[in-house]
Design a protein around this motif. Sequence first.
Motif, mmCIF file in Angstrom:
data_model
loop_
_atom_site.group_PDB
_atom_site.id
_atom_site.type_symbol
_atom_site.label_atom_id
_atom_site.label_comp_id
_atom_site.label_asym_id
_atom_site.label_seq_id
_atom_site.Cartn_x
_atom_site.Cartn_y
_atom_site.Cartn_z
ATOM 1 N N LEU A 280 20.173 66.677 73.452
ATOM 2 C CA LEU A 280 19.469 67.949 73.535
ATOM 3 C C LEU A 280 18.095 67.746 74.160
ATOM 4 C CD1 LEU A 280 20.206 69.401 69.972
ATOM 5 C CD2 LEU A 280 21.460 69.835 72.092
ATOM 6 N N THR A 281 17.629 68.755 74.864
ATOM 7 C CA THR A 281 16.274 68.705 75.407
ATOM 8 C C THR A 281 15.266 68.909 74.283
ATOM 9 O OG1 THR A 281 16.289 71.055 75.878
ATOM 10 C CG2 THR A 281 17.053 69.578 77.629
ATOM 11 N N ALA A 282 13.975 68.759 74.628
ATOM 12 C CA ALA A 282 12.934 68.873 73.608
ATOM 13 C C ALA A 282 12.938 70.250 72.955
ATOM 14 C CB ALA A 282 11.568 68.582 74.231
ATOM 15 N N GLY A 283 13.038 71.311 73.772
ATOM 16 C CA GLY A 283 13.033 72.654 73.211
ATOM 17 C C GLY A 283 14.233 72.912 72.324
ATOM 18 N N ALA A 284 15.416 72.488 72.760
ATOM 19 C CA ALA A 284 16.626 72.680 71.965
ATOM 20 C C ALA A 284 16.562 71.873 70.677
ATOM 21 C CB ALA A 284 17.850 72.287 72.780
#
Length: 639
Positions: free
Chosen positions: A535-539
């Motif tokens: 997952l990306t940082a925001g997710a």
Amino acid sequence: MLQTLRGQARHQQPTATDPTSRWVGSIGLAVAVGISYFLAARLSLALLTKPDGVAVFWPAAGVSAGALIALGPGARLPVAVGAMVATIVANLLGDRTLLAAIIFALCNAGEALLTASLIERQFGSGFGLDRLRHVLGFLAAAIVATAVSGIGGTVGFKYFHGSTGPILTTWQHWFASDALGIVTVAPLLIGLASAARELPPRNEIIEGVMALVMLSVMSGLVIVLPREPWATVAPIALLFPLLLWLAARCRPAFAAAAAFIVALTIVWTTTFGIGYFGDPALSMADRVLGAQAGILATSLCAFVLAALFAERRQNEAALMEGEARLQEALTAGAVTAFEWDPRIGSSRRSGNAAQILGFDPQQPFTGTQFLARVHPDDRARFKALVHGVRPDSPSYTVTFRFIRLDGREVWLEETSRAEFDAAGHYIRFKGLTLDITERKRAQEHQDRLVAELDHRVKNVLARVAAVAMFTHEGSSSMDDFVQALNRRIQSMADAHALLSQSRWRGVRLTDLVHSQLAPYATNANMTIAGPDITLTAGATEAVAMVLQELVTNAVKHGALSTPDGRVSLSWDRPDGDAAAHLAMVWRELSGPPIVAPIQSGYGTNLIRDLIPHELGGKVGLVFASRGVCCRIEIPLERG
């Protein structure tokens, strides 16, 4: 001869540990010196001065002194013994008495020891005639040693050989013959020892040998020239170019060999009455004086020229080495040095400038061309700084962009100082140009990181403030508020810890799930399954908060509130999904009956609204009587 000297020098090294080898080497050296000394002495005794009987030339003195200087202190005993034995034998084969021969032997050995000691004291070991200072020191040592030994030799001739000549004349003859012997022969041995320590290149050896052969031929021609007025300048015209050639192109050993050849030719012809120096029309005194003057002039000329050219080669080598080191340092530091004349636009730059500035090193690169490649947005400021220098403020430092010939843009930092004429007009700039492209990129990257950090800190603080506010609204007491707020902030901290470990490049979903469910999940009450997805940082932040609310609700009211309850969490990336969505399913089983809340609290609203709002995903939360079920879809490309 080179190999012999090298072998003898090895035998004289103080590090040798085998006594037998040392003795064999010493005996061999004594025999070699003795034979050479004897042959030179026998040649010298063929021509004696009248009425004292002193040899006109004594090249044997150069054999012993040269061997001691070349081989060092370890050779003192064998060289002294060899010289003394050879002196005694040579004198006894002549008309000398045993006592006189012993006195002469002591004087000759002491002379060689004194010469070598003076040179070693002043110049140390490894002496060579490759510096003018060394040549002058060698001449001074020879003069002092022969002057001292001449006193003992004069005593020997006066009282043990029956010489009838004046004492001063006898001393002068001894001094002149021994000094010339040392000056002509010792440099040859010193040069051979130096060459043995560091062999000359093959081309130099060939060139030097050819020049020596030509010199030998020319020396023979000079000796047999007819006695005509023009013959007085012929020796200089024939020999000097060859001496100059050897001095300029070869090491001092070859110049010493040339001086030895000329001296040997003069001694031979004088002794046996051949050519100019054997002209019977001249008195013996005139012939001897002319021969000695010729030997001395030729030797000094050869040694001085060789030393001067050797020093020049050493200085050139040192300059080239220094230049190479400077270029390496400039290249390593991405710095180029320059000199620029703005009046005519010419410039000179260090060798690495082509690499930094990107121009062809085979083509000229003028100051005008340099200015033309300064970035248009920086060119006016650059010119203003250059034109703004004045005698009371001659320097400037400027950072600017430069467009290379290959189109790549680099950042340069230039520091320069101007030179002015009498009228105060600048005539030349000298300075350094530093490639700071990597520094600029690092600074820009750091600025982006600071901006990103600032943005994230603001988001975190805003989220913490919102969490605190809504948690307070949904809490019935201060204890409930503190516990709920602590739990939610700890969840955010755990997610940030995972992001920090990956340098905010994303977190594996499996790691995030275990981190958020760790306080409550066991192998008995939790089933977790799904492929490896990052997952990306925001997710990561959004999914962490949703999972925390789901597990907290399960612990308080759902399946994890009873011993038999279980939770299943699975995720997958559906096949054929062009939008690349992540599908997650949270399902509670075997828990108490669930009744849907009449009014949604902060946790329920967060589960339903956070992911759609921040990630553009979908959340389906169902409070079924048999257990809560939550379906989550996240577009991975937007995470």
